[in-house]
Design an enzyme around this catalytic site. Structure first.
Site, PDB file in Angstrom:
ATOM      1  N   PRO A   1       0.944  -1.177  -0.060  1.00  9.56           N
ATOM      2  CA  PRO A   1      -0.043  -0.086  -0.167  1.00  9.56           C
ATOM      3  C   PRO A   1       0.994   1.255  -0.282  1.00  9.56           C
ATOM      4  O   PRO A   1       0.135   2.380   0.036  1.00  9.56           O
ATOM      5  CB  PRO A   1      -0.829  -0.243   1.325  1.00  9.56           C
ATOM      6  N   ASN A   2       2.124   1.281   0.122  1.00  6.11           N
ATOM      7  CA  ASN A   2       2.995   2.447   0.281  1.00  6.11           C
ATOM      8  C   ASN A   2       4.138   2.248  -0.674  1.00  6.11           C
ATOM      9  O   ASN A   2       4.260   3.493  -1.538  1.00  6.11           O
ATOM     10  CB  ASN A   2       3.405   2.740   1.676  1.00  6.11           C
TER      11      ASN A   2
ATOM     12  N   HIS B   1      21.633  12.077  10.480  1.00  6.12           N
ATOM     13  CA  HIS B   1      20.800  11.190   9.665  1.00  6.12           C
ATOM     14  C   HIS B   1      21.193  11.280   8.147  1.00  6.12           C
ATOM     15  O   HIS B   1      21.421  12.408   7.560  1.00  6.12           O
ATOM     16  CB  HIS B   1      19.278  11.966   9.833  1.00  6.12           C
ATOM     17  N   HIS B   2      21.516  10.224   7.365  1.00  2.49           N
ATOM     18  CA  HIS B   2      21.773  10.164   6.178  1.00  2.49           C
ATOM     19  C   HIS B   2      20.748   9.409   5.401  1.00  2.49           C
ATOM     20  O   HIS B   2      20.572   8.144   5.388  1.00  2.49           O
ATOM     21  CB  HIS B   2      23.183   9.256   5.990  1.00  2.49           C
ATOM     22  N   GLU B   3      19.790   9.937   4.816  1.00  3.09           N
ATOM     23  CA  GLU B   3      18.903   9.456   3.768  1.00  3.09           C
ATOM     24  C   GLU B   3      19.410   9.638   2.389  1.00  3.09           C
ATOM     25  O   GLU B   3      19.778  10.493   1.873  1.00  3.09           O
ATOM     26  CB  GLU B   3      17.472  10.201   3.823  1.00  3.09           C
TER      27      GLU B   3
ATOM     28  N   HIS C   1      17.949   1.958   8.153  1.00  2.00           N
ATOM     29  CA  HIS C   1      16.565   1.634   7.714  1.00  2.00           C
ATOM     30  C   HIS C   1      16.566   1.510   6.183  1.00  2.00           C
ATOM     31  O   HIS C   1      17.346   1.703   5.354  1.00  2.00           O
ATOM     32  CB  HIS C   1      15.667   3.133   8.077  1.00  2.00           C
ATOM     33  N   GLU C   2      15.221   0.652   5.764  1.00  2.00           N
ATOM     34  CA  GLU C   2      15.216  -0.030   4.715  1.00  2.00           C
ATOM     35  C   GLU C   2      16.557  -0.952   4.513  1.00  2.00           C
ATOM     36  O   GLU C   2      17.122  -0.746   3.562  1.00  2.00           O
ATOM     37  CB  GLU C   2      15.068   1.011   3.449  1.00  2.00           C
TER      38      GLU C   2
ATOM     39  N   GLU D   1       5.528   4.358  11.725  1.00  2.00           N
ATOM     40  CA  GLU D   1       5.304   5.414  11.010  1.00  2.00           C
ATOM     41  C   GLU D   1       3.825   5.078  10.106  1.00  2.00           C
ATOM     42  O   GLU D   1       3.332   5.922   9.848  1.00  2.00           O
ATOM     43  CB  GLU D   1       6.369   5.789  10.002  1.00  2.00           C
TER      44      GLU D   1
END
Length: 706
Positions: free
Chosen positions: A196-197, A415-417, A485-486, A510
């Protein structure tokens, strides 16, 4: 004495095997409850089986490999030699669920060689513990074969009954699916294909991701996973519904015919089966970490387990945004005066979180959205080169923020996106980690939202396994710990690289902020505790006090009670635990906030007091150094009354306890904020009954009373 006899008997079988080429060999666990047998059939096809207390658990299961440039290794094999050894050590976790870990196993190494023209060699190594087994393949150095291009690994797990199975689809990109509870014969991963996302979801087979947990008719619990995933592809488990069999399916790539490319000699990851007579035994098992190599990076005292707050939840609620409102001109981000004014990572906002953390025994603040590039971070095909991991937005003063945090005794978490633009991140890693080292930042949350670049790669293939692991190794050189994350799945590498502190790898908090339709149901976390958490620490971000958050999103909510949000700090393990809600929501609720202030994050000992997969679980943990105990219990959509026996406490010692439990009218949907807080005295003779509401929980702090 019994174990020594078994090893001696096995050595005799080894000698016979060397002469006759066909004798079966076996090895048992130190307590002899688990037995693994190995042989080759009349076609020379290798197979193994597993018994638990003289009952077959894994029936005849074949092993083999397919290659893109050579014939398969799955027949015409003979046992050349089998060697039995035993091992026993106690090692210490620098941080973790406990300090001392017993690593005791019996090992069987079976050397195989083809009888056909190629004469290729392959070894299979079994390690058998009291809590399960691990086995892996060794490709030894040999003449005429220097490189393996593996098309598929065909490892079977042939079950003996139609187990109740807790599973998520064998997705090649994400682990963010809800768990299904079905009979093994009813697993249908393909029907869960539409996520769904996240658009990058790819599920090509009726397969499941690991850990996958099974519960038998007579209460036997099994969990299938892998350990030490290094320079290899993630293993999903293909499902043969009719024959009740798992068969490994490696995650591939659209860019190569092979799924794994390795130079000989090399070892595969361990294929693992945790075995327990009850659900708590799965959580208490150390099989996964024990199958990894010891610490390779040395002293990690520079990393301190901590609670943290951060500019994160407010973005999911829509109170603020990650981006500032800049524009990219000639490849550079420029402030053109069009800032929208909703940017969350401002100097003043972050200082507000720093003040709150300093006042409430919280060690860190996570700052998301501080750096340029968020305006084009997802959904764009040309994401490479967009993010800059050293340049802050104009309204975020990195020098001022870090100096202020240091003055307050709070650490800024970087934070490193990456937006899954892996080449950009690889090029900037040294510069980004060096910046962290300069400012004394020792933890980073990395993210990989979106479809992997370069095109054709998947999050869980060999390319990305190497990327994630290389990031952890490089970060260690700069004294940086990684919370990914991911990610790829956790496989116990935190033992080898203790700076791999935590990771997401599940459907996180989330999802509750996005909409009711895709929020996590009350059964989610009582399932996660016996599935995903068996792999390793989870950065789930608990502590939401404003359950309904009507002021921002009336269509969304957290599907637990407030008491369960507190319990999660004990139940869902991580050495970094976020107090995820907004500062104002904590300030409005000082009494339940007290538990977050008190609760530990680093443990001397952990005990699972009770549990049933998908239903409920209670865990007690003793904090390192202080000796304080904390207990947390959670349940699914069904209310349950649990009796807690405190026999694990020290004898002749009184404890001052504070119990945070669901109120009489609490309910995850109808009345989630109903909480009752009680002070009491407890000893190791105490037995306490606690009622957990639907979707509820309880949290308990215990401090020694002088």
């Amino acid at each position: 004495m019994k174990t020594r006899f078994l090893i001696a008997a096995l050595i005799c079988m080894v000698l016979a095997c060397s002469e006759n080429k066909m004798s079966s060999v076996e090895v048992a666990s130190p307590d002899t409850d688990i037995k693994v047998s190995f042989n080759v059939n009349s076609l020379g096809s290798p197979y193994y089986g597993v018994e638990f207390k003289n009952k077959v658990v894994i029936d005849t299961s074949y092993l083999g490999f397919e290659f893109t440039d050579a014939s398969a290794i799955d027949k015409n094999l003979e046992i050349v030699r089998a060697t039995a050894t035993k091992f026993d050590e106690t090692w210490q976790m620098p941080w973790g669920e406990q300090i001392d870990v017993r690593n005791k196993f019996n090992q069987l190494t079976v050397e195989l060689q083809e009888t056909s023209e190629l004469k290729r060699k392959l070894n299979v190594v079994f390690r058998v513990y009291d809590d399960g087994i691990g086995f892996r393949y060794e490709f030894p150095e040999q003449g005429g074969w220097t490189e393996a291009l593996i098309k598929e690994e065909n490892t079977e797990f042939n079950l003996t009954q139609d187990y109740k199975t807790f599973w998520i689809p064998g997705d090649w990109d994400i682990y963010e699916h809800l768990y299904s509870e079905t009979k093994f014969s009813e697993i249908d991963a393909i029907s869960k294909r539409d996520h769904p996302n996240l658009a990058q979801t790819y599920i090509p087979n009726n397969a499941v991701n690991t850990p996958t947990t099974l519960v038998g008719n007579e209460g036997l619990h099994l969990s299938f996973h892998e350990a030490a995933l290094i320079d290899y592809s993630d293993m999903t488990l293909g499902v043969d519904n009719d024959n009740l069999k798992f068969k490994s399916i490696l995650v591939g790539s659209e860019n190569t015919e092979y799924k794994v490319k390795r130079n000989l000699p090399f070892d595969t990851p361990w294929r693992t089966i945790q075995i327990s007579e009850d659900a708590p035994g799965l959580i208490e098992s150390n099989l996964i970490v024990n199958l990894n190599e010891p610490n390779k990076i040395g002293d990690v005292s520079w990393f301190k387990p901590m609670k943290y707050t951060g500019v994160w939840w407010e973005m999911h609620l829509g109170k603020s945004s990650w981006d500032y409102g800049m524009e990219q001109v000639d490849g550079k981000w420029v402030d053109t005066g069009k800032a929208h004014g909703r940017h969350g990572a401002t100097t003043e906002n972050v200082k507000r979180f720093i003040d709150f953390s300093a006042e409430n025994n919280i060690g860190g603040v996570l700052v998301e959205g501080w750096n340029t590039g968020w305006e084009r971070w997802i959904g764009f095909p040309d994401r490479e080169g967009v993010f800059d991991f050293v340049t802050p937005y104009p309204d975020y003063d990195l020098d001022e923020v870090t100096a202020y945090a240091k003055s307050k005794g709070v650490e800024i978490i970087m934070h490193h996106e990456t937006s899954a633009a892996t080449e950009t991140y690889t090029k900037q890693m040294d510069t980004a980690y060096a910046l962290m080292e300069k400012y004394g930042m020792h933890a980073v949350k990395s993210g990989y939202v979106g479809k992997i670049l370069p095109d054709g790669e998947y999050h869980h293939g060999q390319y990305m396994v190497n990327h994630y692991n290389n990031a952890v190794e490089k970060a260690a050189k700069y004294r940086v710990a990684v919370n990914a994350h991911e990610p790829i799945k956790a496989t116990g590498l935190r033992r080898t690289y203790p700076n791999a502190i935590s990771r997401e790898g599940l459907r996180g908090q989330e999802f509750n902020a996005w909409s009711i339709e895709i929020g996590n149901p009350p059964s989610h976390l009582p399932t996660v505790a016996f599935t995903r958490m068996l792999a390793g620490p989870i950065d789930f971000t608990p502590g939401i006090f404003n359950i309904k958050f009507n002021e921002y999103k009336e269509e969304s909510q957290v599907n637990t009670t407030l008491a369960q949000q507190l319990a999660l700090y004990v139940v869902i393990y991580s050495p970094v635990q976020m107090a995820a809600d907004l500062v104002e929501h904590y300030e409005a609720n000082p009494e339940p906030l007290q538990f977050i202030k008190d609760v530990g994050v680093d443990w001397e000992k952990s005990i699972v007091l009770n549990g049933a997969v998908g239903d409920y679980v209670t865990i007690a943990r003793k904090e390192r150094e202080t000796g304080n105990w904390f207990v947390g219990g959670i349940t699914d959509e069904n209310s349950v009354t649990l009796e807690i026996d405190f026999e694990f406490l020290d004898e002749n010692q009184m404890y001052e306890a504070i119990l945070y439990k669901d109120g009489d009218n609490a309910h995850w949907d109808n009345n989630p904020l109903d909480i009752k807080i009680e002070a009491m005295a407890i000893t190791n003779q105490t037995k306490l009954k606690v009622k957990l509401a639907e979707g509820g929980g309880f949290a308990l702090s215990l401090k020694e009373k002088n």
